[in-house]
Design an enzyme around this catalytic site. Structure first.
Site, PDB file in Angstrom:
ATOM      1  N   HIS A   1      11.744 -34.554 -20.646  1.00 22.02           N
ATOM      2  CA  HIS A   1      11.401 -35.116 -19.127  1.00 22.02           C
ATOM      3  C   HIS A   1      10.039 -34.414 -18.939  1.00 22.02           C
ATOM      4  CE1 HIS A   1      15.351 -36.745 -18.536  1.00 22.02           C
ATOM      5  NE2 HIS A   1      15.772 -35.636 -19.263  1.00 22.02           N
TER       6      HIS A   1
ATOM      7  N   LYS B   1       3.910  -3.073  -7.025  1.00 24.15           N
ATOM      8  CA  LYS B   1       5.424  -2.920  -7.394  1.00 24.15           C
ATOM      9  C   LYS B   1       6.345  -3.581  -6.256  1.00 24.15           C
ATOM     10  CE  LYS B   1       8.819  -1.406 -10.024  1.00 24.15           C
ATOM     11  NZ  LYS B   1       9.124  -2.204 -11.062  1.00 24.15           N
TER      12      LYS B   1
ATOM     13  N   GLU C   1      12.199 -15.539 -16.697  1.00 24.65           N
ATOM     14  CA  GLU C   1      11.835 -14.337 -16.655  1.00 24.65           C
ATOM     15  C   GLU C   1      10.941 -13.885 -17.821  1.00 24.65           C
ATOM     16  OE1 GLU C   1      11.538  -9.791 -15.774  1.00 24.65           O
ATOM     17  OE2 GLU C   1      11.765 -11.898 -14.661  1.00 24.65           O
TER      18      GLU C   1
ATOM     19  N   CYS D   1       0.864  -1.143   0.020  1.00 21.66           N
ATOM     20  CA  CYS D   1       0.040  -0.094   0.085  1.00 21.66           C
ATOM     21  C   CYS D   1       0.852   1.041   0.137  1.00 21.66           C
ATOM     22  CB  CYS D   1      -0.993   0.084   1.168  1.00 21.66           C
ATOM     23  SG  CYS D   1      -1.789  -1.583   1.408  1.00 21.66           S
TER      24      CYS D   1
ATOM     25  N   ARG E   1       2.476   1.153  -7.610  1.00 22.88           N
ATOM     26  CA  ARG E   1       2.573   0.294  -6.618  1.00 22.88           C
ATOM     27  C   ARG E   1       1.449  -0.787  -6.718  1.00 22.88           C
ATOM     28  NH1 ARG E   1       6.057   1.736  -2.059  1.00 22.88           N
ATOM     29  NH2 ARG E   1       4.691   0.454  -1.027  1.00 22.88           N
TER      30      ARG E   1
ATOM     31  N   ASN F   1       0.456   0.511   6.539  1.00 22.74           N
ATOM     32  CA  ASN F   1       0.578  -0.334   5.753  1.00 22.74           C
ATOM     33  C   ASN F   1       1.411  -1.493   6.427  1.00 22.74           C
ATOM     34  OD1 ASN F   1       0.346   1.379   3.486  1.00 22.74           O
ATOM     35  ND2 ASN F   1       2.439   1.945   3.235  1.00 22.74           N
ATOM     36  N   GLY F   2       1.330  -2.724   6.070  1.00 23.41           N
ATOM     37  CA  GLY F   2       1.518  -3.729   6.937  1.00 23.41           C
ATOM     38  C   GLY F   2       0.679  -4.642   7.280  1.00 23.41           C
TER      39      GLY F   2
ATOM     40  N   GLU G   1       2.519 -11.817 -15.923  1.00 22.55           N
ATOM     41  CA  GLU G   1       2.358 -10.479 -15.145  1.00 22.55           C
ATOM     42  C   GLU G   1       1.149  -9.544 -15.764  1.00 22.55           C
ATOM     43  OE1 GLU G   1       5.735  -9.572 -12.257  1.00 22.55           O
ATOM     44  OE2 GLU G   1       6.552  -9.184 -14.632  1.00 22.55           O
TER      45      GLU G   1
ATOM     46  N   LYS H   1       7.132 -12.151 -17.423  1.00 22.15           N
ATOM     47  CA  LYS H   1       6.614 -10.912 -17.907  1.00 22.15           C
ATOM     48  C   LYS H   1       5.261 -11.121 -18.713  1.00 22.15           C
ATOM     49  CE  LYS H   1       9.261  -8.205 -16.261  1.00 22.15           C
ATOM     50  NZ  LYS H   1       9.099  -9.071 -15.262  1.00 22.15           N
TER      51      LYS H   1
ATOM     52  N   TRP I   1      -4.139  -1.904  -0.777  1.00 20.61           N
ATOM     53  CA  TRP I   1      -4.166  -3.207  -1.642  1.00 20.61           C
ATOM     54  C   TRP I   1      -4.581  -4.403  -0.585  1.00 20.61           C
ATOM     55  CZ3 TRP I   1      -4.389  -3.798  -6.390  1.00 20.61           C
ATOM     56  CH2 TRP I   1      -4.106  -4.748  -7.219  1.00 20.61           C
TER      57      TRP I   1
END
Length: 610
Positions: free
Chosen positions: A506, A605, A483, A2, A27, A102-103, A490, A487, A76
């Site tokens: 495999h 973020k 990566e 947040c 964020r 926040n937290g 995301e 992307k 958030w």
């Protein structure tokens, strides 16, 4: 995850706070709110709305609040679904004490039950509301004293900003494992959970440490710990420019940051290459340079994209410096038994320097007395301050949630670190000079890669409707495949997997058919022939192949359905180039699908809660 902004001074707190809050939109959040003290009515007012900050702005239209002090928040959801009642700031029973948090409060359940027994009435599903009622319980006219008494009972993480109608000329802020800073302006103070929120107002900042409480008035501030002991703090300067946080004519921050990579890598390299000696000068490591000579084992700890950078760093350091490297996800590190001694060092990689799991791993390591090094983009962040030494990325703010330029900068720093460690050990002068020369050309090579943008966009149009993707690579480019898949997941919400090409037989090859395309990283390197074999295996099963290849490779066109080219460079540096087409492919697919590229759903973020 947040965002918090607070303002106290002589200017219009509403406009200044909203401006700062908008800078935190990158964020990720699901609701926004504010609370302020109206100097004309001598009353506290609050406006809270689910959804974007624009909803909050619309709700403010027609109101003539006159406020020189206010607190703002973007939430958030963790405890309680997104809704107006769960939106911050939260208040006590009498609507007199308000706070943004926040937290996560770990013991909120026990505290809530006890407060209910004492007669407190709760309205939200959040853990944060508990703190406002605790402060109410201890408030006797002095806000900071009540905050301190309340926090002594709280277990968990918090970045906290508090106001009271009955002690109106104050904002009290506190921190425990959730970032918080104070911007020092001209007869004004700005509180923020992220430096980007204060850009344009001031560059002078003070970072709060865990267990510290700051009291801000319109003309002064002071900082104590929870025992009311006074704390002297250094003033630091943010070197980011406001224009760096703007889109600069690009439709999205992500595209701007992809195209910014020639500049961001130049900034990361600036003053750090020593060609004559074939090594790197990393000023942040000067104090531990001699200790590094004796290191026999390295551990790299990170999350998400930074973790994949660490995996590539493992290849670099083991091949060129001869040091065994173990790479761990920060979220798993504390649950494994590690062999750490005075011959070990730990590298922690974090763009924000505030990643909760990475910080927790850092604090676990420090208890063992091991040398800790940080690779961080945000000056003054927790990782930067708590590690023994470190290297800054110097890439400027990265606003898009999906990391691009920070990742390539992290790879560049790891290459510089490899140079330094290698030259201390087995790397020859000639080899070191060759790496230096190639590194110095990387920004120009990236510029060449970016010229493939239109070709990549056409390929994205061709593949945008597929539901699944496989990304494969070997050696240095295996983490690049991971990566690249991340992307795509995301920002376009397409299922994608990054796999080692050597593992195809495999298991993953069972997925291949005409509806399951594969992105193959097949650059001209030590594993090129092996990658060719993988491509032929996929084509034999009617799979479609997008190949990433080295310029001049004509044979690849005969095998793949589509080809993207990058310049030739040293194998260890190839990932810095090979990831960029994957970033662009994910970006264009997401745009074509109508996704919110800069603020993808469910993501933030900076992940500041575990």
């Amino acid at each position: 995850m947040c965002g918090i902004v607070g303002y106290i001074g002589k200017q219009d707190a509403i406009s200044i706070g909203l401006e700062g809050l908008k800078r935190l939109e990158y964020r990720g959040y699901d609701s926004a709110g504010l609370v302020g003290f109206d100097s004309s009515t001598k009353k506290i007012f609050s406006v809270r709305k689910k959804g974007r900050i624009s909803n909050l702005e619309n709700a403010l239209k027609g109101n003539n609040f006159q406020s020189n002090s206010a607190i703002f928040h973007t939430r958030w959801a963790t405890h309680g679904a997104p809704s107006e009642k769960n939106t911050h700031p939260h208040h006590d029973c009498k609507n007199k004490i308000w706070l943004a948090h926040n937290g996560i409060i770990e013991n909120y359940g026990l505290l809530k039950e006890k407060l209910k027994e004492e007669g407190h009435k709760f309205y939200s599903e959040t853990d944060s509301e508990v703190i406002s009622h605790l402060i109410e319980k201890y408030f006797k006219g002095n806000l900071e004293q009540a905050v301190i008494e309340a926090l002594k009972l709280v277990k968990g993480t918090y970045g906290l900003a508090v106001m009271s109608e009955n002690d109106p000329q104050k904002i009290v802020v506190a921190r425990n494992s959730s970032p918080l800073l104070i911007g020092l302006g001209d007869n004004e103070f700005i509180v923020a959970s992220d430096p980007s929120a204060i850009m344009g107002r001031t560059k002078q900042v003070i970072y709060l440490d865990d267990g510290e409480v700051a009291t801000l008035t319109p003309t002064n501030f002071y900082i104590t710990d929870l025992n009311r002991n006074h704390k002297e703090k250094d003033i630091e300067e943010i070197d980011w420019k406001p224009e760096e946080a703007q889109k600069g004519g690009f439709p999205h921050f992500m595209l701007k940051e992809i195209f910014d990579q020639p500049n961001s890598i130049t900034d990361t390299l600036r003053g750090r290459l020593v060609l004559e000696e074939g090594t790197a000068k990393l000023g942040g490591l000067d104090e531990v340079r001699e200790k590094l000579k004796d290191i026999e084992r390295l551990h790299i700890i990170a999350c998400g994209t930074a973790f994949f950078a660490g995996l590539i760093g493992e290849y670099m350091i083991e091949e060129y410096a001869g040091i065994p490297v173990e790479v761990d996800l920060a979220s798993e590190f504390r649950y494994k038994k590690h062999i750490l001694d005075k011959k070990s060092a730990v590298i922690l990689i974090s763009q924000s320097g505030e990643t909760a799991d990475t910080l927790a791993a850092l604090r676990e390591v420090k208890q063992k007395g091991v040398l800790t090094l940080g690779i961080v983009n945000t000056v003054g962040s927790s990782v930067a301050r708590e590690t023994d030494a470190g290297v800054y990325n110097h890439t400027g703010p990265e606003m898009a949630v999906a990391s691009t330029k920070a990742f390539t900068s992290q790879l560049t720093v790891l290459a510089l670190l490899t140079l330094l460690l290698g030259r201390q050990r087995q790397m020859s002068l000639v080899q070191g000079q060759r790496i230096c020369k190639e590194l110095s050309q990387i920004p120009d090579f990236i510029t060449q890669v970016l010229k493939e943008n239109e070709n990549i966009k056409k390929i994205a149009e061709k593949y945008k409707d597929y539901k699944n993707f496989l990304y494969i690579g070997r050696k240095y480019n295996f983490p690049v495949a991971q990566e690249g898949a991340l992307k795509l997941k995301e920002i376009s919400y397409i299922h994608a997997e990054g796999s080692s090409a050597g593992e195809m037989k495999h298991g993953p090859i069972a997925l291949i058919d005409e509806n399951f395309p594969t992105f193959c990283i097949a650059t001209s390197d030590s594993v090129y022939e092996k990658m060719q074999s993988n491509i032929m295996e996929i084509k034999a099963r009617s799979g479609k192949v997008i190949a990433l290849a080295t310029k001049g490779d004509k044979r690849i066109k005969e095998m793949a359905d589509d080809v993207i080219y990058i310049p030739k460079t040293l194998e260890m540096l190839t990932p810095i180039l090979s990831i960029i087409p994957l970033q662009l492919f994910a970006y264009h697919v997401a745009v074509l699908k109508g996704c919110d590229v800069d603020k993808p759903r469910n993501l933030a973020k900076s992940v500041t809660v575990e």
